[in-house]
Scaffold this active site. Structure first.
Site, PDB file in Angstrom:
ATOM      1  N   GLY A  90      23.887  14.137 -28.931  1.00 43.09           N
ATOM      2  CA  GLY A  90      23.198  14.836 -27.744  1.00 43.09           C
ATOM      3  C   GLY A  90      24.022  13.905 -26.549  1.00 43.09           C
ATOM      4  N   ALA A  91      24.041  12.475 -26.784  1.00 41.58           N
ATOM      5  CA  ALA A  91      24.423  11.659 -25.738  1.00 41.58           C
ATOM      6  C   ALA A  91      26.053  12.006 -25.028  1.00 41.58           C
ATOM      7  CB  ALA A  91      24.383  10.260 -26.222  1.00 41.58           C
TER       8      ALA A  91
ATOM      9  N   GLY B 287       0.743  -1.262   0.019  1.00 38.37           N
ATOM     10  CA  GLY B 287       0.114   0.262  -0.136  1.00 38.37           C
ATOM     11  C   GLY B 287       0.795   1.165   0.182  1.00 38.37           C
ATOM     12  N   GLY B 288       0.078   2.336   0.629  1.00 39.53           N
ATOM     13  CA  GLY B 288       1.126   3.569   0.606  1.00 39.53           C
ATOM     14  C   GLY B 288       2.230   3.485   1.357  1.00 39.53           C
TER      15      GLY B 288
HETATM   16  C1  HXC Z   1      -3.558  -4.884  11.419  1.00 37.58           C
HETATM   17  C2  HXC Z   1      -2.258  -6.738  10.597  1.00 37.58           C
HETATM   18  C3  HXC Z   1      -2.138  -6.091   9.656  1.00 37.58           C
HETATM   19  C4  HXC Z   1      -2.506  -4.743   9.375  1.00 37.58           C
HETATM   20  C5  HXC Z   1      -1.064  -7.941   9.256  1.00 37.58           C
HETATM   21  N1  HXC Z   1      -1.895  -7.760  10.489  1.00 37.58           N
HETATM   22  N2  HXC Z   1      -1.387  -6.677   8.650  1.00 37.58           N
HETATM   23  N3  HXC Z   1      -3.068  -6.048  11.447  1.00 37.58           N
HETATM   24  N4  HXC Z   1      -3.133  -4.163  10.430  1.00 37.58           N
HETATM   25  N5  HXC Z   1      -2.397  -3.907   8.315  1.00 37.58           N
HETATM   26  C6  HXC Z   1      -1.786  -8.979  11.444  1.00 37.58           C
HETATM   27  C7  HXC Z   1      -2.794 -10.138  11.283  1.00 37.58           C
HETATM   28  O1  HXC Z   1      -3.906  -9.859  11.548  1.00 37.58           O
HETATM   29  C8  HXC Z   1      -1.971 -11.177  12.158  1.00 37.58           C
HETATM   30  O2  HXC Z   1      -2.494 -10.889  13.162  1.00 37.58           O
HETATM   31  C9  HXC Z   1      -0.583 -10.702  11.871  1.00 37.58           C
HETATM   32  O3  HXC Z   1      -0.584  -9.418  11.644  1.00 37.58           O
HETATM   33  C10 HXC Z   1       0.195 -11.496  11.011  1.00 37.58           C
HETATM   34  O4  HXC Z   1      -0.498 -11.515   9.874  1.00 37.58           O
HETATM   35  P1  HXC Z   1      -0.875 -12.838   8.882  1.00 37.58           P
HETATM   36  O5  HXC Z   1      -1.805 -12.377   7.738  1.00 37.58           O
HETATM   37  O6  HXC Z   1      -1.145 -14.027   9.753  1.00 37.58           O
HETATM   38  O7  HXC Z   1       0.604 -13.083   8.318  1.00 37.58           O
HETATM   39  P2  HXC Z   1       0.932 -13.555   6.673  1.00 37.58           P
HETATM   40  O8  HXC Z   1       0.135 -14.661   6.419  1.00 37.58           O
HETATM   41  O9  HXC Z   1       2.357 -13.688   6.646  1.00 37.58           O
HETATM   42  O10 HXC Z   1       0.278 -12.389   5.757  1.00 37.58           O
HETATM   43  C11 HXC Z   1       1.045 -11.123   6.092  1.00 37.58           C
HETATM   44  C12 HXC Z   1       0.329 -10.059   4.876  1.00 37.58           C
HETATM   45  C13 HXC Z   1      -1.075 -10.005   5.279  1.00 37.58           C
HETATM   46  C14 HXC Z   1       0.483 -10.375   3.683  1.00 37.58           C
HETATM   47  C15 HXC Z   1       1.007  -8.636   5.476  1.00 37.58           C
HETATM   48  O11 HXC Z   1      -1.228 -10.037   6.866  1.00 37.58           O
HETATM   49  C16 HXC Z   1      -1.854  -8.775   4.803  1.00 37.58           C
HETATM   50  O12 HXC Z   1      -2.104  -8.890   3.667  1.00 37.58           O
HETATM   51  N6  HXC Z   1      -2.050  -7.683   5.686  1.00 37.58           N
HETATM   52  C17 HXC Z   1      -2.804  -6.773   5.188  1.00 37.58           C
HETATM   53  C18 HXC Z   1      -2.118  -5.794   4.329  1.00 37.58           C
HETATM   54  C19 HXC Z   1      -2.614  -4.581   4.041  1.00 37.58           C
HETATM   55  O13 HXC Z   1      -3.726  -4.709   3.163  1.00 37.58           O
HETATM   56  N7  HXC Z   1      -2.277  -3.380   4.784  1.00 37.58           N
HETATM   57  C20 HXC Z   1      -2.828  -2.261   4.480  1.00 37.58           C
HETATM   58  C21 HXC Z   1      -1.921  -1.440   3.156  1.00 37.58           C
HETATM   59  S1  HXC Z   1      -2.586  -0.233   2.809  1.00 37.58           S
HETATM   60  P3  HXC Z   1      -2.544 -12.045  14.523  1.00 37.58           P
HETATM   61  O14 HXC Z   1      -3.209 -11.365  15.626  1.00 37.58           O
HETATM   62  O15 HXC Z   1      -3.397 -13.188  14.018  1.00 37.58           O
HETATM   63  O16 HXC Z   1      -1.213 -12.454  14.785  1.00 37.58           O
HETATM   64  C22 HXC Z   1      -1.545   1.003   3.919  1.00 37.58           C
HETATM   65  C23 HXC Z   1      -1.874   2.335   3.619  1.00 37.58           C
HETATM   66  C24 HXC Z   1      -0.611   3.340   3.781  1.00 37.58           C
HETATM   67  O17 HXC Z   1      -0.711   0.610   4.321  1.00 37.58           O
HETATM   68  C25 HXC Z   1      -1.197   4.519   3.403  1.00 37.58           C
HETATM   69  C26 HXC Z   1       0.096   5.641   3.585  1.00 37.58           C
HETATM   70  C27 HXC Z   1      -0.221   6.787   3.041  1.00 37.58           C
END
Ligand code: HXC
Length: 531
Positions: A419-420, A184-185
């Site tokens: 130019g290069a 994501g971001g």
């Molecule tokens: C809260 C999160 C989390 C998140 C993971 N976890 N991402 N909790 N917010 N963004 C937690 C899970 O619930 C889990 O908790 C633990 O972390 C481990 O994650 P798993 O899914 O079990 O691990 P894995 O299978 O290795 O997968 C990792 C992952 C997946 C690929 C990162 O967790 C995932 O897709 N997460 C969401 C990613 C996402 O969409 N993030 C937002 C991006 S947008 P428990 O309690 O079960 O241990 C963004 C905007 C930023 O970031 C903007 C800035 C301007």
């Protein structure tokens, strides 16, 4: 009077650790102790834990942690009961090769290293300290991104970090090491830093993941193909250095730092070397005199010139028509920008222009002299390049060289056309010393193309079966006129034609002459690079 008598402490009190200290030690131990089960899960993925990473990257026992007891602000969605250690990030300072760095390591075992408000504040705090103390900042990223439970607070947290990335830009070196997901971001903080390292198989970066891509565009793509280290090292150019394991990655981060100063006010450390300055470089004689149409890897020349034949390449697998990286020459750190005829004939294209321009700007920010090695027939022709904006992208390189005030030395090896020729560290753009080997060729364009324009009427008027023969003859004549550096030397556009075998010693000598070069800024404006 003894101290014990002065403070009225009895024997028992003297022997026992006070309760407050016991409690403090317990608390610190609990906070900094790695949960074994979670560590096992992390290790099973081929990843180290955040604390292991700090231990392997930093000099032994040099880590000095701050904010270990910071707690999660948000109490909703059961976060209170989760008791995230340090809110999922470890921050502090350490030493690398004996020099101070600020560092943060996201802890994936704590709610996926997701970034909440307190987590963001911890990172922002050490970035501020790094900027004030003028030391490099290193981020070890392993995170699921914005902590979903904390909503906009976590998005704001990213904004605060981005703002600091920009403030630090060009002032202190910023290095991002991606050691897990970065989605994501969240990808934009590393993208604002100077160097991104990724480890094959465990690092992933993407703005939208495979599921969103499928929903939005119908494309089916797996995680590695979309945002793995190879995708970013070879295709997008997001990754500067690729490693095959975390240990290999830490070794390379440590090595990169040997080429960098601590900040924009300092210069890189000059190291001692057993490689003598006047070592001969006979390889240059052989390679430079090969048929100009025959490609070769410019690395052979870089290795030959460099102290101990060592070259730390940046963006090794991206836009391989131009090569960028660091060497030491007589112990001094120098940034290399070199045309590589082995790929696309070394022509400048969209990606090569961006790659070189960004690197030149980095060198200029951090007082690192630039050595440009020229062997280029021109810009890459084609509709794709024109419509892709080669005018705009090519202009970035002109801008970068034009604004650079660090010592600039250019060596023309074979071709320097059109130019290069100007773009590649020409005298007109402000290089301090422009050297050429006897094999160098300077021209507005390649001989064949030039003849087709200059003698268009004559070629048209010639008998059809004689046209090719005439073209050959004229091309030879033209090449003879321009296929040497002597006319250019006579005009002063190059400073000296040099013996190939003396190239190393002459470049080192030129660097010594320029060692104290300082150019006062005359332009108050910040300029507006064509992005
Ligand atoms: C809260 C999160 C989390 C998140 C993971 N976890 N991402 N909790 N917010 N963004 C937690 C899970 O619930 C889990 O908790 C633990 O972390 C481990 O994650 P798993 O899914 O079990 O691990 P894995 O299978 O290795 O997968 C990792 C992952 C997946 C690929 C990162 O967790 C995932 O897709 N997460 C969401 C990613 C996402 O969409 N993030 C937002 C991006 S947008 P428990 O309690 O079960 O241990 C963004 C905007 C930023 O970031 C903007 C800035 C301007």
């Amino acid at each position: 009077m003894k101290d014990t008598e002065k403070f009225d402490l009895n024997d028992k009190e003297l022997k026992e650790t006070p309760e407050k200290i016991k409690k403090f030690r317990e608390l610190i131990e609990n906070t900094t102790k790695q949960d074994k089960e979670k560590a096992k899960l992390q290790n099973e993925k081929g990843k180290f834990t955040a604390r292991e990473r700090l231990q392997y990257l930093l000099d032994e026992n040099s880590f000095f942690e701050i904010h270990s007891l910071v707690e999660t602000r948000c109490q909703d969605f059961g976060l209170k009961e989760k008791h995230l250690k340090g809110d999922g990030v470890i921050t502090g300072f350490g030493r690398i090769n004996g020099r101070e760095v600020a560092i943060f390591a996201q802890d994936f075992t704590q709610l996926g290293g997701s970034l909440g408000l307190a987590h963001a504040k911890k990172i922002a705090y050490i970035m501020d300290r790094a900027l004030e103390a003028k030391i490099p900042i290193i981020g070890l990223l392993d995170s699921g991104g914005a902590r979903i439970q904390e909503g906009v607070d976590s998005l704001d947290g990213y904004g605060e970090i981005f703002k600091r990335n920009v403030k630090c830009s060009g002032v202190i070196p910023q290095i991002s090491v991606i050691l897990g997901p970065c989605a994501g971001g969240a990808v934009y903080s590393p993208a604002l830093t100077d160097f991104i390292f990724m480890v094959d198989g465990i690092s992933h970066m993407f703005v939208t993941g495979p599921n969103v891509v499928k929903a939005a565009t119908g494309e089916e793509v797996d995680l590695n193909t979309l945002g793995g280290s190879k995708a970013h090292a070879q295709k997008s150019g997001v990754c500067h250095v690729i490693a095959n394991s975390e240990q290999d990655c830490f070794r390379q981060v440590r090595e990169l730092l040997t080429f960098l100063p601590q900040n924009c006010k300092e210069r890189p450390i000059c190291s001692s070397t057993l490689d003598v300055a006047d070592r001969q470089t006979p390889m240059l004689e052989k390679l430079s005199c090969m048929d100009p149409g025959k490609p070769f890897r410019i690395h052979h020349i870089i290795w030959e010139l460099a102290d101990e034949n060592k070259f730390f390449e940046i963006h090794r697998d991206y836009a391989k028509n131009i090569i960028t990286g660091f060497v030491k020459l007589g112990g001094e750190v120098v940034g290399i920008v070199a045309n590589n005829s082995d790929y696309l004939g070394g022509a400048l294209d969209l990606n090569a222009s961006d790659k070189a321009a960004r690197f030149v700007r980095f060198l200029n920010n951090f007082n690192i002299p630039i050595l440009t090695l020229v062997d280029i027939g021109g810009y890459l022709p084609g509709v794709e390049q024109e419509h892709g904006g080669i005018i705009r992208h090519g202009a970035k390189l002109l801008y970068a060289y034009g604004e650079a005030t660090v010592p600039k030395i250019t060596l023309v090896i074979r071709k320097a056309y059109g130019g290069a020729y100007i773009a590649m560290g020409s005298k007109a753009l402000g290089a301090d010393f422009n050297f050429a080997l006897p094999s160098a060729e300077f021209a507005v364009m390649g001989p064949r193309g030039a003849v087709e324009i200059l003698y268009a009427k004559e070629l048209k008027a010639s008998a059809k079966d004689k046209t090719e023969e005439l073209k050959e003859k004229l091309t030879k004549e033209y090449a003879q006129k321009f296929a040497s550096p002597y006319q250019t030397a006579a005009s002063g556009s190059i400073d000296e034609i040099i013996e190939p075998s003396k190239a190393r010693s002459i470049i080192i000598r030129a660097l010594k002459v320029l060692a104290k070069k300082r150019v006062a800024k005359t332009n108050e404006s910040k300029g507006n690079i064509p992005l």
